[in-house]
Structure formats: structure tokens, C-alpha cells
Design a protein around this motif. Structure first.
Motif, mmCIF file in Angstrom:
data_model
loop_
_atom_site.group_PDB
_atom_site.id
_atom_site.type_symbol
_atom_site.label_atom_id
_atom_site.label_comp_id
_atom_site.label_asym_id
_atom_site.label_seq_id
_atom_site.Cartn_x
_atom_site.Cartn_y
_atom_site.Cartn_z
ATOM 1 N N MET A 1 27.022 -25.119 22.950
ATOM 2 C CA MET A 1 28.196 -24.342 22.654
ATOM 3 C C MET A 1 28.998 -24.172 23.937
ATOM 4 O O MET A 1 28.441 -23.996 24.996
ATOM 5 C CB MET A 1 27.746 -23.065 21.971
ATOM 6 C CG MET A 1 27.542 -21.858 22.766
ATOM 7 S SD MET A 1 26.700 -20.563 21.832
ATOM 8 C CE MET A 1 25.410 -21.418 20.999
ATOM 9 N N VAL A 2 30.299 -24.254 23.872
ATOM 10 C CA VAL A 2 31.163 -24.205 25.041
ATOM 11 C C VAL A 2 31.763 -22.817 25.178
ATOM 12 O O VAL A 2 32.218 -22.234 24.206
ATOM 13 C CB VAL A 2 32.281 -25.261 24.930
ATOM 14 C CG1 VAL A 2 33.221 -25.187 26.097
ATOM 15 C CG2 VAL A 2 31.674 -26.646 24.807
ATOM 16 N N THR A 3 31.771 -22.304 26.417
ATOM 17 C CA THR A 3 32.216 -20.940 26.664
ATOM 18 C C THR A 3 33.055 -20.848 27.923
ATOM 19 O O THR A 3 32.602 -20.316 28.920
ATOM 20 C CB THR A 3 30.993 -20.006 26.812
ATOM 21 O OG1 THR A 3 30.096 -20.255 25.756
ATOM 22 C CG2 THR A 3 31.397 -18.559 26.805
ATOM 23 N N SER B 1 30.052 -18.422 20.401
ATOM 24 C CA SER B 1 28.656 -18.129 20.699
ATOM 25 C C SER B 1 27.904 -17.948 19.406
ATOM 26 O O SER B 1 28.487 -17.824 18.339
ATOM 27 C CB SER B 1 28.522 -16.879 21.572
ATOM 28 O OG SER B 1 28.395 -15.726 20.801
ATOM 29 N N ILE C 1 30.627 -23.487 31.181
ATOM 30 C CA ILE C 1 30.955 -24.637 30.339
ATOM 31 C C ILE C 1 29.965 -24.845 29.201
ATOM 32 O O ILE C 1 30.227 -25.608 28.280
ATOM 33 C CB ILE C 1 31.103 -25.932 31.179
ATOM 34 C CG1 ILE C 1 29.846 -26.222 31.985
ATOM 35 C CG2 ILE C 1 32.310 -25.826 32.099
ATOM 36 C CD1 ILE C 1 29.887 -27.543 32.739
ATOM 37 N N GLU C 2 28.825 -24.159 29.253
ATOM 38 C CA GLU C 2 27.841 -24.203 28.166
ATOM 39 C C GLU C 2 27.082 -22.896 28.180
ATOM 40 O O GLU C 2 26.749 -22.391 29.259
ATOM 41 C CB GLU C 2 26.875 -25.373 28.401
ATOM 42 C CG GLU C 2 25.776 -25.500 27.381
ATOM 43 C CD GLU C 2 24.781 -26.596 27.736
ATOM 44 O OE1 GLU C 2 23.605 -26.432 27.368
ATOM 45 O OE2 GLU C 2 25.165 -27.587 28.378
ATOM 46 N N SER C 3 26.827 -22.333 27.005
ATOM 47 C CA SER C 3 26.087 -21.069 27.009
ATOM 48 C C SER C 3 25.193 -20.935 25.792
ATOM 49 O O SER C 3 25.548 -21.333 24.689
ATOM 50 C CB SER C 3 27.044 -19.877 27.072
ATOM 51 O OG SER C 3 27.802 -19.786 25.889
ATOM 52 N N GLY C 4 24.040 -20.383 26.033
ATOM 53 C CA GLY C 4 23.064 -20.072 25.004
ATOM 54 C C GLY C 4 21.952 -19.278 25.653
ATOM 55 O O GLY C 4 21.856 -19.230 26.879
ATOM 56 N N ARG D 1 19.824 -21.609 27.926
ATOM 57 C CA ARG D 1 20.448 -22.420 28.976
ATOM 58 C C ARG D 1 21.925 -22.074 29.091
ATOM 59 O O ARG D 1 22.638 -22.025 28.092
ATOM 60 C CB ARG D 1 20.280 -23.897 28.618
ATOM 61 C CG ARG D 1 20.925 -24.869 29.560
ATOM 62 C CD ARG D 1 20.667 -26.289 29.029
ATOM 63 N NE ARG D 1 21.723 -27.203 29.400
ATOM 64 C CZ ARG D 1 21.653 -28.053 30.398
ATOM 65 N NH1 ARG D 1 20.579 -28.098 31.161
ATOM 66 N NH2 ARG D 1 22.646 -28.861 30.656
ATOM 67 N N VAL D 2 22.360 -21.853 30.337
ATOM 68 C CA VAL D 2 23.775 -21.641 30.628
ATOM 69 C C VAL D 2 24.146 -22.541 31.794
ATOM 70 O O VAL D 2 23.392 -22.659 32.766
ATOM 71 C CB VAL D 2 24.082 -20.158 30.965
ATOM 72 C CG1 VAL D 2 25.505 -19.984 31.477
ATOM 73 C CG2 VAL D 2 23.861 -19.283 29.740
ATOM 74 N N THR E 1 27.548 -26.950 40.583
ATOM 75 C CA THR E 1 27.193 -26.662 39.191
ATOM 76 C C THR E 1 25.864 -25.932 39.159
ATOM 77 O O THR E 1 24.915 -26.330 39.821
ATOM 78 C CB THR E 1 27.074 -27.972 38.383
ATOM 79 O OG1 THR E 1 28.333 -28.658 38.432
ATOM 80 C CG2 THR E 1 26.704 -27.698 36.931
#
Length: 150
Positions: free
Chosen positions: A1-3, A13, A38-41, A44-45, A107
Motif C-alpha cells: 500500500m502506498v502512503t 491504509s 512510499i509503502e506502509s503496513g 513493513r514501512v 531509503t
């Protein structure tokens, strides 16, 4: 998912009730540092941060900037794990700086080590544009009931 948090786009989310909490980061230190998630959960972020504007007087990426980036990705992951009506607050952060960075973008990837009811711990790997590890960090967050808004 992109954040993406600091470009004005709507965040997606697993739990839309968390969006206001995470979107608030846009108004704080993450925006000043140029951090973009750029990715969140909860497991993993991933986020990026420019070196420019985050250097110490010798022209190297500031160790404190690494710490801010690490705590950001770990805290976002912990907040997503905590769920609606709960918050994640940093309890302990450890950073080991391996390699100097003078330009470009770094990153950070936070990966869950422990996701409990009262604490969450994340391993954070920060790399340069060539994929070389520049910093290793570990963050433990305390998970608490969200206090009433003032």
C-alpha cells in the motif's frame, strides 16, 4: 500500500481511521526533513529522505537525521499495528552508522521483529542509492490507548 505523506495525496491504509494520525506527520518534522513514506503496513514501512538539507557541518548526512528517519518508519509501522484508538510512542531507539553519505537519497525499511499488545519492535535498514547499508537501527514503541484530544 502506498502512503505519500508530504505531497498532499490521500493516504491509503488497511485502517482508514488511522489516516488522520499518520497524516498529521505531514505538518511536523517529517516534512522539514523531506521524508516521504512510499509503502506502509504493520509489518513493513519504506520511506526515503534526501541528504541535502540534512547534513552536519562536514557535509555528511547527520546521524540525527538517520535517527529521525528510523523512528519515523518504525513509529508508522507500530501505529498501523496498534490500530484505531491506540497510539505508538518511541520507547527506545538505537542507531549504528556504518557509512557516510554526502548526496542523493537514503531509503529506510522498517521490518517487524515483535508485534505485541503493549510493545512493537522494528529492525530498520537505511541504505544509499547504491543499496549499501549506511545505518542499522532498532526501535521499540510502547502501544497505548489514544488519550482524549484537547
Amino acid at each position: 500500500m502506498v502512503t505519500p505523506l508530504n505531497n498532499g495525496e490521500t493516504m491509503t491504509s488497511e485502517n482508514d481511521q488511522l489516516n488522520p494520525v499518520l497524516r498529521a506527520a505531514d505538518e511536523q518534522l517529517t516534512e522539514r526533513m523531506g521524508i516521504e513514506i512510499i509503502e506502509s503496513g504493520p509489518d513493513r514501512v519504506v520511506a526515503t529522505m534526501p541528504v541535502q538539507g540534512n547534513r552536519q557541518p562536514y557535509g555528511l548526512l547527520h546521524g540525527g537525521a538517520n535517527a529521525v528517519l528510523a523512528e519515523t518508519v518504525g513509529s508508522v509501522a507500530a501505529a498501523l499495528h496498534a490500530g484505531a484508538g491506540r497510539i505508538a510512542v518511541g520507547l527506545e531507539l538505537s542507531c549504528t552508522h556504518h557509512r557516510a553519505v554526502t548526496e542523493g537519497v537514503v531509503t529506510a525499511v522498517a521490518t517487524a521483529l515483535h508485534r505485541g499488545m503493549t510493545t512493537a519492535t522494528y529492525d530498520i535498514k537505511i541504505t544509499d542509492e547504491q543499496g549499501r547499508r549506511t545505518c542499522s537501527a532498532r526501535l521499540t514503541c510502547a502501544l497505548r490507548k489514544q488519550p482524549p484530544r484537547r
